[in-house]
Design an enzyme around this catalytic site. Structure first.
Site, PDB file in Angstrom:
ATOM      1  N   LEU A 159     -36.175  30.766  -5.291  1.00 47.64           N
ATOM      2  CA  LEU A 159     -35.412  31.909  -5.799  1.00 47.64           C
ATOM      3  C   LEU A 159     -34.233  31.471  -6.646  1.00 47.64           C
ATOM      4  O   LEU A 159     -33.816  32.176  -7.557  1.00 47.64           O
ATOM      5  CB  LEU A 159     -34.898  32.761  -4.636  1.00 47.64           C
ATOM      6  CG  LEU A 159     -35.956  33.478  -3.793  1.00 47.64           C
ATOM      7  CD1 LEU A 159     -35.304  34.150  -2.592  1.00 47.64           C
ATOM      8  CD2 LEU A 159     -36.703  34.502  -4.631  1.00 47.64           C
ATOM      9  N   GLY A 160     -33.672  30.314  -6.354  1.00 47.46           N
ATOM     10  CA  GLY A 160     -32.513  29.829  -7.095  1.00 47.46           C
ATOM     11  C   GLY A 160     -32.127  28.445  -6.628  1.00 47.46           C
ATOM     12  O   GLY A 160     -32.543  27.972  -5.566  1.00 47.46           O
ATOM     13  N   GLY A 162     -28.760  25.298  -7.139  1.00 45.57           N
ATOM     14  CA  GLY A 162     -27.430  24.971  -7.657  1.00 45.57           C
ATOM     15  C   GLY A 162     -26.866  23.814  -6.887  1.00 45.57           C
ATOM     16  O   GLY A 162     -27.575  23.083  -6.176  1.00 45.57           O
ATOM     17  N   GLY A 163     -25.544  23.632  -7.021  1.00 41.34           N
ATOM     18  CA  GLY A 163     -24.908  22.525  -6.319  1.00 41.34           C
ATOM     19  C   GLY A 163     -24.984  22.658  -4.816  1.00 41.34           C
ATOM     20  O   GLY A 163     -24.906  21.673  -4.082  1.00 41.34           O
ATOM     21  N   PHE A 164     -25.152  23.892  -4.321  1.00 37.58           N
ATOM     22  CA  PHE A 164     -25.220  24.145  -2.878  1.00 37.58           C
ATOM     23  C   PHE A 164     -26.570  23.761  -2.295  1.00 37.58           C
ATOM     24  O   PHE A 164     -26.700  23.564  -1.105  1.00 37.58           O
ATOM     25  CB  PHE A 164     -24.972  25.634  -2.609  1.00 37.58           C
ATOM     26  CG  PHE A 164     -25.920  26.537  -3.346  1.00 37.58           C
ATOM     27  CD1 PHE A 164     -27.171  26.817  -2.842  1.00 37.58           C
ATOM     28  CD2 PHE A 164     -25.563  27.086  -4.556  1.00 37.58           C
ATOM     29  CE1 PHE A 164     -28.043  27.639  -3.513  1.00 37.58           C
ATOM     30  CE2 PHE A 164     -26.425  27.918  -5.236  1.00 37.58           C
ATOM     31  CZ  PHE A 164     -27.669  28.191  -4.723  1.00 37.58           C
ATOM     32  N   LYS A 182     -32.033  29.216   2.701  1.00 31.82           N
ATOM     33  CA  LYS A 182     -31.183  28.314   1.923  1.00 31.82           C
ATOM     34  C   LYS A 182     -31.273  26.916   2.534  1.00 31.82           C
ATOM     35  O   LYS A 182     -31.021  26.715   3.728  1.00 31.82           O
ATOM     36  CB  LYS A 182     -29.742  28.795   1.927  1.00 31.82           C
ATOM     37  CG  LYS A 182     -28.781  27.827   1.228  1.00 31.82           C
ATOM     38  CD  LYS A 182     -27.396  28.402   1.076  1.00 31.82           C
ATOM     39  CE  LYS A 182     -27.374  29.463   0.017  1.00 31.82           C
ATOM     40  NZ  LYS A 182     -25.999  29.880  -0.315  1.00 31.82           N
ATOM     41  N   ASP A 278     -16.008  32.207  -1.196  1.00 29.84           N
ATOM     42  CA  ASP A 278     -16.851  31.935  -2.364  1.00 29.84           C
ATOM     43  C   ASP A 278     -17.400  33.238  -2.951  1.00 29.84           C
ATOM     44  O   ASP A 278     -18.603  33.375  -3.166  1.00 29.84           O
ATOM     45  CB  ASP A 278     -17.995  30.983  -1.990  1.00 29.84           C
ATOM     46  CG  ASP A 278     -18.546  30.257  -3.215  1.00 29.84           C
ATOM     47  OD1 ASP A 278     -17.868  30.251  -4.265  1.00 29.84           O
ATOM     48  OD2 ASP A 278     -19.650  29.702  -3.131  1.00 29.84           O
TER      49      ASP A 278
END
Length: 475
Positions: A159-160, A162-164, A182, A278
């Site tokens: 789904l996505g 990033g840095g996380f 996640k 955040d």
């Protein structure tokens, strides 16, 4: 043989009586023991039989008949009407030594193969489980279930990223529950117990504008956070992706009010203070009706109302970080309000808080919006993709309120309750004149915004902050 099993509900007593076939029931039971079956018997149960001799002998056991009564004496048997015992089976000849040896060898090979396959399979789904996690059992997802739900964390489920880390879509087959998983890296056990405890606490949050955190899983150097799945994905894709339609003003304003309501719940209305740390467009997810829900609690921290915990590291996203946070490292409700102010301007202007390209004076969104305001043309900051299709009063109010929340002085920022009052129309921003240049000749941005904040009354910045997140390296 005949066997009677009787239960006296009043005395909480079980009696077992045994006699040869054809004899009447003896008065004295073979076994009598007190037991409360009401704690064992369920509303719906199955009844069955099992038997054994207790010796290493080959024997056959048969149930020729049984009678059951839930209350009162069970019906007696007419032994003569019972079926006969089956004929005895003929004894088979012992196989030869060679046959036995071959069978044993084949069995050893088969057991070895099955054992190796089991070890490989077990290693594939191996997790980290420690004793202190026993109390969190209902909130812990098995890695095996998450692996199957996401089809092995394949890219087609992504789904996505990033840095996380990465977020995958999944479906729990047993309940048909749609989830978002996640996947975050962690390389240290330091603080893990406290972090998981907070994750479980956050799982108890209940608000229509918060993404529900369902639980977690740990495996080797990975941590998995499991959320409700939001079918329309993250808000930033609608603000900045050319492939998606732009959201109209009615939807944007509804999203702003929803996120503000969720943040008010976190700050003031739950049993503890939750510092999100955040807040940004990519962490606001849209459900099937395009309602905004604040998600991603991986950096969130809890503290009791009125307490003063401390943090030593800055976490969050550049452009949403309050100036005092970068200096002191202390997260408070005021730093969340600052991030929400940047988010408000982002929604109204359709621009990121910090643009890496463009004219130097237009790089910082809050400065650019303030400059438009100072010139008496604040609507010039509105998103051009809206093409003027918005309620002018609402747009001006959102831009002004976004600037106020972005004030450099934390004491000058409104609380989330005050923000909600303005968004709901229960409170007004002060009517500051900006139609002449002379009005601002002796003002800078800080002074100008400070005059605006006076309508709320000065408030001291809270000292609440939080402990450092173990995921700081993931940002």
């Amino acid at each position: 043989m005949q066997l009677w099993i009787d239960y006296d509900e009043a005395e909480k007593l079980v009696n077992v009586t045994l006699a040869p076939a054809g004899m009447s029931k003896p008065n004295r039971p073979l076994l009598s023991t007190p037991i409360n079956l009401s704690q064992i018997i369920l509303g719906h149960m199955y009844v069955g039989f099992t038997s054994a001799t207790g010796y290493p002998l080959v024997s056959d056991h048969y149930i020729l008949g049984w009678s059951f009564n839930r209350s009162g004496q069970a019906q007696s048997f007419d032994v003569s009407s019972l079926p006969r015992l089956p004929p005895r089976r003929k004894r088979k000849e012992k196989p030869g030594l060679m046959t036995i040896t071959s069978l044993i060898a084949a069995a050893v090979v088969l057991v070895t193969i099955i054992g190796a396959a089991y070890i490989i399979r077990r290693k594939k789904y191996e997790e980290i489980r420690e004793d202190w996690e026993m109390e969190y059992g209902p909130h812990r997802f098995s890695y095996k279930n998450l692996y199957k739900a996401t089809k092995g964390f394949k890219d087609e489920q992504l789904l996505g990223a990033g840095g996380f880390g990465k977020v995958y879509r999944g479906v729990i087959s047993s309940s048909n529950l749609q989830i978002a998983v996640k996947k975050v890296s962690h390389d240290s056990k330091q603080g893990m117990k406290e972090f998981v405890a907070e994750i479980i606490s956050l799982g108890r949050l209940r608000h229509r504008n918060l993404v529900q955190l369902l639980g977690y899983c740990r495996r080797r150097g990975e941590l998995f956070l499991v959320y409700d799945y939001m079918p329309n994905g993250s808000l930033d894709k609608f603000l900045y992706s050319n492939g998606r339609p732009s959201l109209n003003w009615l939807t944007r304003f509804r999203i702003l009010r929803g996120v503000a309501s969720g943040l008010l719940y976190l700050h003031e209305e739950w049993e503890q203070v939750v510092l999100h740390r955040d807040i940004k467009a990519s962490n606001v997810l849209l459900d099937a009706e395009y309602n905004g829900r604040l998600g991603d609690f991986g950096l969130a921290r809890l503290c009791d109302h009125g307490t003063d915990p401390h943090t030593t590291h800055v976490v969050g996203t550049v452009g949403y970080l309050a100036p005092e946070l970068t200096r002191t490292g202390k997260a408070t409700t005021c730093t969340d309000v600052f991030a929400f102010g940047a988010f408000m301007l982002e929604m109204a202007c359709g621009r990121r808080p910090i643009e890496l390209q463009g004219q130097p004076e237009n790089v910082i969104l809050v400065d650019w919006v303030f400059e438009c305001w100072r010139k008496g043309a604040i609507l010039d900051a509105s998103d051009p993709r809206l093409e003027g299709n918005y309620v002018v009063e609402e747009m001006i109010m959102v831009l002004k309120l976004g600037l106020l929340c972005s004030h450099a002085n934390p004491a000058a920022r409104p609380s989330m309750r005050q923000v909600m009052q303005v968004l709901d129309g229960d409170a007004n921003l002060p009517d500051v004149p900006y139609d002449t240049a002379s009005t601002f000749s002796n003002y800078n941005a800080s002074d100008f915004l400070l005059s605006l904040s006076s309508s709320f009354g000065q408030r001291s910045a809270p000292s609440m902050s939080s402990t450092d997140s173990i995921l700081k390296r993931g940002r």
